[in-house]
Scaffold this motif. Structure first.
Motif, PDB file in Angstrom:
ATOM      1  N   VAL A  17       0.841  -1.194   0.000  1.00  0.00           N
ATOM      2  CA  VAL A  17       0.000   0.000   0.000  1.00  0.00           C
ATOM      3  C   VAL A  17       0.876   1.243   0.000  1.00  0.00           C
ATOM      4  CG1 VAL A  17      -1.843  -1.173   1.255  1.00  0.00           C
ATOM      5  CG2 VAL A  17      -0.204   0.208   2.516  1.00  0.00           C
TER       6      VAL A  17
ATOM      7  N   ASP B  39       0.726   4.912   1.448  1.00  0.00           N
ATOM      8  CA  ASP B  39       0.001   5.665   2.467  1.00  0.00           C
ATOM      9  C   ASP B  39       0.371   7.139   2.333  1.00  0.00           C
ATOM     10  OD1 ASP B  39      -0.969   6.851   4.799  1.00  0.00           O
ATOM     11  OD2 ASP B  39      -0.721   5.020   5.962  1.00  0.00           O
TER      12      ASP B  39
ATOM     13  N   THR C 109      -9.324  -0.392  -3.712  1.00  0.00           N
ATOM     14  CA  THR C 109      -9.408   0.778  -2.844  1.00  0.00           C
ATOM     15  C   THR C 109     -10.425   1.733  -3.456  1.00  0.00           C
ATOM     16  OG1 THR C 109      -7.594   1.947  -3.959  1.00  0.00           O
ATOM     17  CG2 THR C 109      -7.025   0.573  -2.073  1.00  0.00           C
TER      18      THR C 109
ATOM     19  N   TRP D 138      -8.700   9.189  -0.628  1.00  0.00           N
ATOM     20  CA  TRP D 138      -8.096   8.220   0.277  1.00  0.00           C
ATOM     21  C   TRP D 138      -9.144   7.279   0.866  1.00  0.00           C
ATOM     22  CZ3 TRP D 138      -7.119  13.409   2.659  1.00  0.00           C
ATOM     23  CH2 TRP D 138      -6.040  14.053   2.057  1.00  0.00           C
TER      24      TRP D 138
ATOM     25  N   ASP E 183      -9.090   4.112   4.382  1.00  0.00           N
ATOM     26  CA  ASP E 183      -8.296   3.297   5.306  1.00  0.00           C
ATOM     27  C   ASP E 183      -8.701   1.822   5.193  1.00  0.00           C
ATOM     28  OD1 ASP E 183     -10.775   3.293   6.452  1.00  0.00           O
ATOM     29  OD2 ASP E 183     -10.132   3.928   8.434  1.00  0.00           O
TER      30      ASP E 183
ATOM     31  N   ALA F 115      -4.732   5.200   8.261  1.00  0.00           N
ATOM     32  CA  ALA F 115      -4.015   5.306   6.990  1.00  0.00           C
ATOM     33  C   ALA F 115      -4.800   6.149   5.986  1.00  0.00           C
ATOM     34  CB  ALA F 115      -3.748   3.917   6.413  1.00  0.00           C
TER      35      ALA F 115
ATOM     36  N   ILE G 114      -4.841   5.528   2.356  1.00  0.00           N
ATOM     37  CA  ILE G 114      -4.398   4.658   1.287  1.00  0.00           C
ATOM     38  C   ILE G 114      -4.931   5.185  -0.039  1.00  0.00           C
ATOM     39  CG2 ILE G 114      -4.391   2.307   0.388  1.00  0.00           C
ATOM     40  CD1 ILE G 114      -5.106   1.405   3.267  1.00  0.00           C
TER      41      ILE G 114
ATOM     42  N   ALA H 104      -3.524   0.219  -3.442  1.00  0.00           N
ATOM     43  CA  ALA H 104      -3.036  -1.012  -2.828  1.00  0.00           C
ATOM     44  C   ALA H 104      -2.837  -2.031  -3.943  1.00  0.00           C
ATOM     45  CB  ALA H 104      -4.013  -1.538  -1.791  1.00  0.00           C
TER      46      ALA H 104
END
Length: 689
Positions: free
Chosen positions: A409, A411, A646, A653, A655, A680, A682, A685
């Motif tokens: 991932v 971050d 994701t 973003w 998490d 996070a 993310i 990913a």
């Protein structure tokens, strides 16, 4: 930073205060902050750090107020009351303490789940509100969502700070101070302030919890928000029985760094003038002298190690300084051998404690304190395979279907690339600041929103790009870059084109909205000035794929097939051969672009849908399209059926990760919660291969 004799600094400060009692609110500038550096974790012992903060911020507690001299007992104030159909037991008690000058007490309420077979771990809230919590079951009160906490298998305990010491300047005449100090309107410069008194109250509540056989006192997290967050942090520092500290919106004197320039946030001069009684009297001597402080709040956070730490901020909570809280947390991570034991999150909003924050704290505790089968008990029913977006309730995003492979991932909060194994452990991390192959002058650009973490060479290499206009190929074995370069705009994706060419697409910024090709043969790999390169303009390109013969690019209007050849000077050059536009499909803004193993398909995401394109037949496979918006990464596993997903929750973003199982024959897809990484941000990913 140079060594500072802070006793001399304080004596000078006292002299100045005697001459001028008016506190001048002078902020240090960005230039001043640039000259000041914080001390790295590890250069000072825990004892030194705790001693400094005791003497200079929180104050000394009287010996009679601490164990073993403390005279303490507990009283039940009524019988246990079953609530919520008998699934929760409310237990009310009083902590009674006696000192040389008086005997006093304060109430503690504990809500205990009744449907657990073993003693329940607990969250203890240091609550600065004055109202009670006996009826706050369910999710009506997001500040202390007892129903959610208990439903997830934790006990929920709370005490009010006002019952330990009132939140106004009373000298020694109210609360806990009356028991351990001779009553009077003035206090010793070094004695404890109200924050330390509230932290003391948290420890006494833990004493009470230790007497309860149905609560696991070895797994108690202390939680606080704002001034309560400062107290919760000090409670966990001074009482190592707390297994976790949850420090929410604590700001100045809490988790926010003092040495950086955040002009709109609260500084020592302001907080010490407004709330002098929170601290020992000497704390005000550091007003307008943040640069001279030999310690800073990241060292205070480091004192929680090796226990669990979770820090939370609000994106619009400017007064608390979320950037300073984030930076302090990241600096403190060095104190932990396992950095995954530290989490940070920033909710979208202001100065509050809500469900998003509680979900981050509960999830962090679950990861280390609970088994996957225990967590699965409170998951809702699996969603229907109708492609509908899963809701944002806190219940989603747990470990319902753990991936069987490692994942990578990127971050954008920690600005790291992390690898998590199938058990959820953080087993590998790359940061620009920790890579000796990156010059200091380039590190901030590399750490500006890491936007890609694509595996190459069977997972032995990882390609990254950043919004700071940098790209790199990282060797996993050494955790160091082996090639890097500079592109225009904000990088979004990277691809290897054969052995010696790297392709990067970027959007926005200076020189963005382009495809860049770099020749990294010979010594050019680590020397960008020697790289032969070319640029081809696109409309906000985000995704790349090299199929061995052609380079595929996805941008706002569609999907493009490009030929790659050599220019007149030997530079790699791309040329668009054919385009397939999105207009006929009713979608726009292409994003991720990944090949599906074992097939001739490309999977690509747009603002509205996930699309599939057949490379052999060069046509869209509309029967496979998935109605799912805002997907930022859609990465297929080697079996070609399970995709790691994701989906943006806040801005771009999330998490939480999901698994998507695609029926390539009949169409249709099923999304399942996969994993949450508390705190996070993310962006993408990938499977680690």
């Amino acid at each position: 930073m140079s060594q500072v004799d802070y006793d001399i600094v304080k004596r000078i400060a006292r002299a100045r205060l005697a001459v001028c009692m008016v506190l001048q609110l002078v902020m240090f500038s960005a230039a001043d902050a640039a000259e000041t550096s914080v001390v790295p974790i590890g250069e000072r012992s825990r004892e030194e750090i705790v001693s400094f903060f005791t003497e200079n911020e929180f104050g000394r507690r009287p010996a009679d107020a601490e164990r073993p001299l403390l005279d303490l007992r507990f009283e039940r104030t009524d019988d246990d009351a079953p609530l919520l159909g008998g699934t929760v037991m409310r237990r009310r008690s009083r902590v009674v303490y006696a000192g040389p000058y008086a005997t006093n007490s304060f109430p503690v309420t504990v809500f205990i789940p009744t449907d657990v077979k073993e003693p329940a771990p607990a969250f203890l809230l240091v609550c600065q509100r004055r109202e009670g919590f006996d009826d706050c079951l369910g999710d009506a009160d997001d500040y202390f969502p007892v129903g959610e906490i208990v439903r997830r298998g934790f006990a929920a305990a709370v005490f009010r700070t006002w019952d330990v010491a009132p939140d106004f300047n009373t000298g020694n005449t109210h609360g806990v101070f009356t028991a351990f100090e001779r009553p009077g309107p003035y206090r010793d410069n070094r004695l404890w302030g109200t924050l330390s008194a509230w932290a003391w109250g948290a420890s006494r509540a833990l004493d009470l919890i230790e007497t309860m056989p149905d609560v696991d006192a070895s797994k108690v997290a202390v939680v606080g928000h704002s001034r309560g967050g400062k107290a919760a942090l000090w409670a966990a520092v001074t009482d190592t029985r707390f297994a976790m500290a949850c420090v929410n919106g604590s700001g100045c004197a809490g988790a926010k760094l003092n040495h950086i320039d955040l002009p709109k946030s609260e500084h020592i001069a302001q907080i010490a003038r407004t709330f002098p009684y929170w601290f020992c009297s000497d704390y005000i001597l550091w007003a307008n002298r943040e640069k001279e402080m030999p310690f800073d709040q990241h060292e205070l956070l480091s004192c929680i190690a090796p226990r669990l730490l979770a820090v939370g901020s609000g994106s619009k909570d400017v007064w608390a300084g979320p950037d300073g809280e984030r930076m302090a947390t990241e600096l403190a991570r060095a104190a932990w051998a396992d950095a995954s034991r530290v989490s940070y999150h920033c909710h979208d909003g202001g100065h509050d404690l809500g469900l998003v924050d509680w979900d981050a704290y509960l999830s962090h505790a679950e990861r280390f304190w609970k088994r996957t089968d225990e967590i699965a008990k409170w998951l809702p029913a699996e969603p229907k395979a109708d492609g509908a977006r899963i809701g944002d309730r806190a219940a989603w995003g747990r470990l319902a279907a753990m991936p069987k492979r490692a994942i990578v991932v990127c971050d954008q909060l920690k600005q790291t690339i992390d690898i998590y194994d199938a058990s959820g452990s953080n087993v590998w991390r790359w940061t620009a600041s920790g890579d000796p192959g990156i010059a200091k002058s380039h590190r901030s650009a590399f750490a500006n929103n890491v936007a890609e973490c694509k595996s190459f060479d069977g997972g032995r290499k990882i390609g990254m790009v950043s919004c700071g206009g940098r790209w790199a190929i990282i060797d996993r074995a050494t955790c160091r870059i082996e090639a890097w370069g500079v592109n225009g705009g904000w990088g979004h994706s990277i691809e290897r084109v054969g052995k010696n060419v790297v392709a990067v697409v970027s959007t926005g910024g200076k020189g963005g909205n382009s495809l860049f090709l770099f020749d990294i043969s010979g010594d050019a790999a680590m020397n960008p000035s020697r790289q032969k390169k070319s640029v081809l303009k696109f409309d906000s390109p985000h995704g790349l794929h090299w199929d061995g013969k052609k380079l595929w690019v996805v941008d706002t209007p569609g999907l493009h097939r490009c030929a790659v050849k050599r220019g007149k000077d030997g530079e790699p050059v791309a040329e668009v051969e054919r385009s397939w536009l999105f207009a006929s499909l009713g979608v726009i803004h292409g994003h991720d672009l990944r090949p599906v193993p074992g097939s001739s398909l490309l999977a690509l995401t747009t603002h509205e849908k996930v699309l599939f394109f057949d490379l052999k037949k060069e046509r869209w496979r509309e029967e496979l399209f998935i109605e799912r918006a805002d997907v930022k990464a859609f990465d297929p596993a080697p079996d070609g059926r399970n995709f790691l997903v994701t989906t943006a929750k806040t801005k771009w973003w999330t998490d939480s990760l999901e698994l998507c199982v695609v029926d390539r024959k009949g169409g249709g897809a099923t999304f399942r919660p996969c994993r949450v990484i508390p705190g996070a941000r993310i962006y993408k990913a990938r499977w680690a291969e």
